[in-house]
Motif scaffolding. Sequence first.
Motif, PDB file in Angstrom:
ATOM      1  N   TYR A   1      36.820  58.544  26.009  1.00 22.63           N
ATOM      2  CA  TYR A   1      35.436  59.001  25.986  1.00 22.63           C
ATOM      3  C   TYR A   1      34.987  59.268  24.564  1.00 22.63           C
ATOM      4  CZ  TYR A   1      31.324  61.670  27.350  1.00 22.63           C
ATOM      5  OH  TYR A   1      30.049  62.109  27.502  1.00 22.63           O
TER       6      TYR A   1
ATOM      7  N   SER B   1      28.847  60.448  34.064  1.00 22.69           N
ATOM      8  CA  SER B   1      28.636  61.005  32.744  1.00 22.69           C
ATOM      9  C   SER B   1      27.203  61.497  32.566  1.00 22.69           C
ATOM     10  CB  SER B   1      28.959  59.952  31.687  1.00 22.69           C
ATOM     11  OG  SER B   1      28.535  60.406  30.421  1.00 22.69           O
ATOM     12  N   GLU B   2      27.105  62.628  31.939  1.00 21.26           N
ATOM     13  CA  GLU B   2      25.798  63.258  31.753  1.00 21.26           C
ATOM     14  C   GLU B   2      24.931  62.467  30.790  1.00 21.26           C
ATOM     15  OE1 GLU B   2      23.222  65.995  29.364  1.00 21.26           O
ATOM     16  OE2 GLU B   2      25.167  65.172  28.732  1.00 21.26           O
ATOM     17  N   ALA B   3      25.555  61.673  29.954  1.00 20.44           N
ATOM     18  CA  ALA B   3      24.820  60.945  28.916  1.00 20.44           C
ATOM     19  C   ALA B   3      24.145  59.680  29.446  1.00 20.44           C
ATOM     20  CB  ALA B   3      25.763  60.577  27.777  1.00 20.44           C
ATOM     21  N   LEU B   4      24.499  59.281  30.645  1.00 22.05           N
ATOM     22  CA  LEU B   4      24.020  57.988  31.157  1.00 22.05           C
ATOM     23  C   LEU B   4      22.498  57.881  31.174  1.00 22.05           C
ATOM     24  CD1 LEU B   4      26.451  56.957  34.023  1.00 22.05           C
ATOM     25  CD2 LEU B   4      26.027  55.865  31.825  1.00 22.05           C
TER      26      LEU B   4
ATOM     27  N   PRO C   1      23.551  68.052  34.264  1.00 23.36           N
ATOM     28  CA  PRO C   1      24.151  66.739  34.497  1.00 23.36           C
ATOM     29  C   PRO C   1      23.692  66.160  35.820  1.00 23.36           C
ATOM     30  CG  PRO C   1      25.808  68.498  34.451  1.00 23.36           C
ATOM     31  CD  PRO C   1      24.516  69.098  34.036  1.00 23.36           C
ATOM     32  N   LYS C   2      23.082  65.003  35.720  1.00 22.94           N
ATOM     33  CA  LYS C   2      22.633  64.320  36.918  1.00 22.94           C
ATOM     34  C   LYS C   2      23.270  62.947  36.862  1.00 22.94           C
ATOM     35  CE  LYS C   2      17.996  64.926  38.894  1.00 22.94           C
ATOM     36  NZ  LYS C   2      16.603  64.585  38.579  1.00 22.94           N
TER      37      LYS C   2
ATOM     38  N   TYR D   1      22.651  59.308  37.284  1.00 25.73           N
ATOM     39  CA  TYR D   1      21.836  58.128  37.543  1.00 25.73           C
ATOM     40  C   TYR D   1      22.792  57.008  37.848  1.00 25.73           C
ATOM     41  CZ  TYR D   1      18.838  61.142  34.992  1.00 25.73           C
ATOM     42  OH  TYR D   1      18.154  62.234  34.568  1.00 25.73           O
TER      43      TYR D   1
ATOM     44  N   ILE E   1      21.357  61.549  20.921  1.00 24.48           N
ATOM     45  CA  ILE E   1      21.184  60.758  22.143  1.00 24.48           C
ATOM     46  C   ILE E   1      22.399  60.931  23.042  1.00 24.48           C
ATOM     47  CG2 ILE E   1      21.102  58.409  23.076  1.00 24.48           C
ATOM     48  CD1 ILE E   1      19.479  57.614  20.612  1.00 24.48           C
ATOM     49  N   PHE E   2      23.542  60.791  22.448  1.00 26.97           N
ATOM     50  CA  PHE E   2      24.753  60.793  23.266  1.00 26.97           C
ATOM     51  C   PHE E   2      25.053  62.176  23.836  1.00 26.97           C
ATOM     52  CE2 PHE E   2      29.001  60.351  24.678  1.00 26.97           C
ATOM     53  CZ  PHE E   2      29.187  59.000  24.934  1.00 26.97           C
TER      54      PHE E   2
END
Lengths: 172, 172
Positions: B7, A123-126, B165-166, B168, B39-40
């Motif tokens: 989601y 998820s991009e929000a992580l 989008p990464k 992490y 934020i989200f």
Amino acid sequence: MSNDITYDAVRTDFIEKTGLITQAEGLPRIAGRVFGMLIFDGEVVSFGDLATKLQVSRASISTSIRILEERGLVKRVTKPGERQDFFQLAPNPYATMLERIHKRNRSIQADIAETIRSLPANSEALGRLNAHANFYASLDAAVAVALSELDTSRNTSAMLQPTAPKDYADDA
Amino acid sequence: MSNDITYDAVRTDFIEKTGLITQAEGLPRIAGRVFGMLIFDGEVVSFGDLATKLQVSRASISTSIRILEERGLVKRVTKPGERQDFFQLAPNPYATMLERIHKRNRSIQADIAETIRSLPANSEALGRLNAHANFYASLDAAVAVALSELDTSRNTSAMLQPTAPKDYADDA
DNA sequence: CGTTTTGTTCAGTCAAAACTAAACAAACTT
DNA sequence: AAGTTTGTTTAGTTTTGACTGAACAAAACG
């Protein structure tokens, strides 16, 4: 003494300011004034005196005291031969306040962690959510440091206990 | 995708929780929801979308945004060819929040110091007032630590920017 | 130009919370 | 026992603040 007036003004000012501060922390103003009065006067104060000196109803004192007791900031005591309840600061109210913040912080962190756990790993929000969690984590760590610091200087906590009675003039 | 429903539920849940948290910090709930949404979602969000997606009036968005801008948590941006205003998280909102706490703490400390200074040197209350001041001092020191920690990990602050989008790692 | 879009401001509504007075219950006094 | 004192609870008032709809101003569009 001529500076009694000044002294009382300083006292009233402190009590009012404390009321405003704790109001911003989510407590009713009167509860903050009670807390401030106990800090300033130190002595054990009777239920009746709280109502009289703060010029509020007994009902307000009752609910304010309940809140302060629930939060562990104030202790109710009795005196032999006296019918009224008396109140004084709890042994270490500041540590208790920090504990409370600590607890709340951990609850928030748990919520955020739950959110993170519920998201797909890609998820991009992580990233942002981790930063969000990190904020509360470091804030929490800081509170823990302050807490240990307070415990360290707990020898000083003798200062918090009521000492010899002194006669302040008749408040304002 | 079947888990889109989940989601969205997680997302809505996070936004609502953020609203409640910031409400406890003295912000209107809607402001907290806006903050949570930014934020989200991370992306730049338009004024109209905020009102639509959060299902509140444009007036509420306007005042909420004003508050968030005043606090330095949100930035208003524009897009060429677009008439609406857009919003995104400010570069380092968490540091800004800590700065604010820091400032407030120092103001309180100044008030208490003023009270102490106004009292006669032999006043019986001095001990307790010093303990009171000490509480805010150590709390403040702790906040300062958290602040420097946040600054240290500011390389991580790239996470706060809306980026590609990464992924992490998914720690908890 | 008039119309539409957009954000802000203002007036009003609604809900939550603080505070009080009065009713109450329990314990003490006489 | 009757009457006080004392703290809590309940009902009601008042205040505060969040939120909305409508009026508004400014800019973009046709």
